[in-house]
Design a protein around this motif. Structure first.
Motif, PDB file in Angstrom:
ATOM      1  N   GLY A 114       0.777  -1.213   0.122  1.00 55.46           N
ATOM      2  CA  GLY A 114       0.070   0.087  -0.030  1.00 55.46           C
ATOM      3  C   GLY A 114       0.787   1.312  -0.116  1.00 55.46           C
ATOM      4  O   GLY A 114       0.540   2.141  -0.604  1.00 55.46           O
ATOM      5  N   LEU A 115       2.021   0.951   0.645  1.00 55.04           N
ATOM      6  CA  LEU A 115       2.855   2.526   0.782  1.00 55.04           C
ATOM      7  C   LEU A 115       3.624   2.560  -0.486  1.00 55.04           C
ATOM      8  O   LEU A 115       3.756   3.550  -0.934  1.00 55.04           O
ATOM      9  N   GLN A 116       4.038   1.513  -1.014  1.00 50.62           N
ATOM     10  CA  GLN A 116       4.766   1.631  -2.185  1.00 50.62           C
ATOM     11  C   GLN A 116       3.775   2.176  -3.466  1.00 50.62           C
ATOM     12  O   GLN A 116       4.064   2.855  -4.359  1.00 50.62           O
ATOM     13  N   ARG A 117       2.511   1.738  -3.334  1.00 46.36           N
ATOM     14  CA  ARG A 117       1.521   2.228  -4.319  1.00 46.36           C
ATOM     15  C   ARG A 117       1.407   3.432  -4.237  1.00 46.36           C
ATOM     16  O   ARG A 117       1.113   4.259  -5.015  1.00 46.36           O
ATOM     17  N   ALA A 118       1.128   3.951  -2.840  1.00 41.99           N
ATOM     18  CA  ALA A 118       0.847   5.467  -2.626  1.00 41.99           C
ATOM     19  C   ALA A 118       1.901   6.389  -3.080  1.00 41.99           C
ATOM     20  O   ALA A 118       1.882   7.618  -3.426  1.00 41.99           O
ATOM     21  N   LEU A 119       3.205   5.811  -2.980  1.00 40.65           N
ATOM     22  CA  LEU A 119       4.518   6.576  -3.441  1.00 40.65           C
ATOM     23  C   LEU A 119       4.545   6.529  -4.944  1.00 40.65           C
ATOM     24  O   LEU A 119       5.432   7.565  -5.492  1.00 40.65           O
ATOM     25  N   THR A 120       4.288   5.498  -5.697  1.00 45.56           N
ATOM     26  CA  THR A 120       4.720   5.330  -7.062  1.00 45.56           C
ATOM     27  C   THR A 120       3.407   5.386  -8.193  1.00 45.56           C
ATOM     28  O   THR A 120       3.815   5.574  -9.304  1.00 45.56           O
ATOM     29  N   VAL A 137       3.632   2.517   9.041  1.00 46.79           N
ATOM     30  CA  VAL A 137       3.452   2.022   7.428  1.00 46.79           C
ATOM     31  C   VAL A 137       2.141   2.636   7.111  1.00 46.79           C
ATOM     32  O   VAL A 137       1.991   3.316   6.066  1.00 46.79           O
ATOM     33  N   GLY A 138       0.998   2.156   7.870  1.00 48.08           N
ATOM     34  CA  GLY A 138      -0.343   2.467   7.604  1.00 48.08           C
ATOM     35  C   GLY A 138      -0.855   3.716   7.490  1.00 48.08           C
ATOM     36  O   GLY A 138      -1.324   4.503   6.613  1.00 48.08           O
ATOM     37  N   ARG A 139      -0.207   4.617   8.737  1.00 47.37           N
ATOM     38  CA  ARG A 139      -0.660   6.018   8.890  1.00 47.37           C
ATOM     39  C   ARG A 139       0.307   6.874   7.611  1.00 47.37           C
ATOM     40  O   ARG A 139      -0.472   7.718   7.207  1.00 47.37           O
ATOM     41  N   THR A 140       1.355   6.371   7.278  1.00 46.44           N
ATOM     42  CA  THR A 140       2.112   7.448   6.277  1.00 46.44           C
ATOM     43  C   THR A 140       1.314   7.024   4.914  1.00 46.44           C
ATOM     44  O   THR A 140       1.067   7.901   4.042  1.00 46.44           O
ATOM     45  N   LEU A 166      -0.392  10.075   2.786  1.00 46.64           N
ATOM     46  CA  LEU A 166       0.000  10.617   1.388  1.00 46.64           C
ATOM     47  C   LEU A 166      -1.267  10.464   0.664  1.00 46.64           C
ATOM     48  O   LEU A 166      -1.671  11.298  -0.428  1.00 46.64           O
ATOM     49  N   GLU A 167      -2.307   9.348   0.972  1.00 50.72           N
ATOM     50  CA  GLU A 167      -3.615   9.283   0.290  1.00 50.72           C
ATOM     51  C   GLU A 167      -4.374  10.671   0.241  1.00 50.72           C
ATOM     52  O   GLU A 167      -5.052  11.094  -0.632  1.00 50.72           O
TER      53      GLU A 167
END
Length: 250
Positions: free
Chosen positions: A83-89, A197-200, A204-205
């Motif tokens: 999920g974090l990778q997806r939010a970043l990329t 991880v989830g909070r970040t 970003l979302e």
């Protein structure tokens, strides 16, 4: 979730199928699912490839990237990491349908081979051999509609470049604000762990949605204000140029 064969996955990630195979062999990319004899990839693979691409552009080797990914994922919830990778990329805009025609047809449509090259330079078109793919047909359709009112493609591309530069400056400011906040809170090079991880990802979302909505709302309001102002200026000149006999009889 979308599914890809290796050629489609490589095209979506902006790289070659050979690159994808190399990253898979070096453990940078999870194995695909098997559907009979076919290897099927999904959005998680595309997200990982985009992350790899970002790190490669920064000069890191595949060995460095492998160590980083292994360390990042170690002991973590894979769903949250993805999920974090997806939010970043992942792209912040929905992918537009593309249109592919011959280069000859594209040049005839644009009316000027030099302007077709400008479209390529702006990322609005890709040319491979004798085929041309328009990456934003909706924008091109708008150009064509305005051409019916006498606008030439050069003027419209000049406008697009100025708008792009202005919006790019805004996006840089927004992203820099997020980065500064993270650095102030956690220091340079911080990687979220555990609940962070989830909070970040959620942060970003929210920032993504807020940024797009903010620009759209501001653009809409400023267009209204400037239209009224410039329309008023235009009408003032029009009234002054109207013969007095017409004004008095009105």
């Amino acid at each position: 979730m979308a599914q890809y064969r290796i050629d489609d996955l490589a095209r979506a990630a902006g790289m070659t199928a050979r690159n994808v195979r190399v990253y898979r062999e070096r453990g940078l990319l999870p194995p695909p699912q098997k559907r009979g004899r076919a290897a099927v990839y999904d959005d998680s693979h595309l997200t990982r490839l985009r992350l790899i691409g970002v790190l490669l552009q920064r000069g890191f080797t595949t060995a460095h990237i492998a160590d980083f990914i292994d360390g990042w994922e170690s002991g973590k919830d894979l769903t949250e990491v993805l999920g974090l990778q997806r939010a970043l990329t992942e792209p912040w805009t929905a992918s537009a349908e593309t249109v592919t025609i011959s280069v000859a047809e594209a040049e005839a449509l644009i009316g000027d081979p030099a302007q077709l090259q400008r479209l390529v330079g702006l990322g609005l078109a890709h040319v491979e051999a004798d085929r041309c793919t328009f990456t934003d047909p909706k924008l091109l359709s708008g150009f064509a509609s305005l051409a019916e009112y006498g606008f030439d493609i050069t003027t419209l591309l000049d406008l697009h470049e100025r708008v792009h530069a202005a919006v790019d400056a805004i996006s840089k400011t927004m992203i820099a604000t997020v980065k500064s906040h993270i650095v102030e809170q956690h220091g340079e090079g911080w990687i979220p762990q555990g609940e962070d991880v989830g909070r970040t990802t959620h942060m970003l979302e929210i920032m993504r949605t807020l940024s797009v909505d903010s620009v759209q709302a501001i653009l809409g309001r400023t267009l209204e204000v400037n239209l009224r102002e410039q329309l008023g200026n235009y009408l003032e000149v029009a009234v002054q140029n109207t013969p007095s006999s017409i004004r008095s009889s009105a």
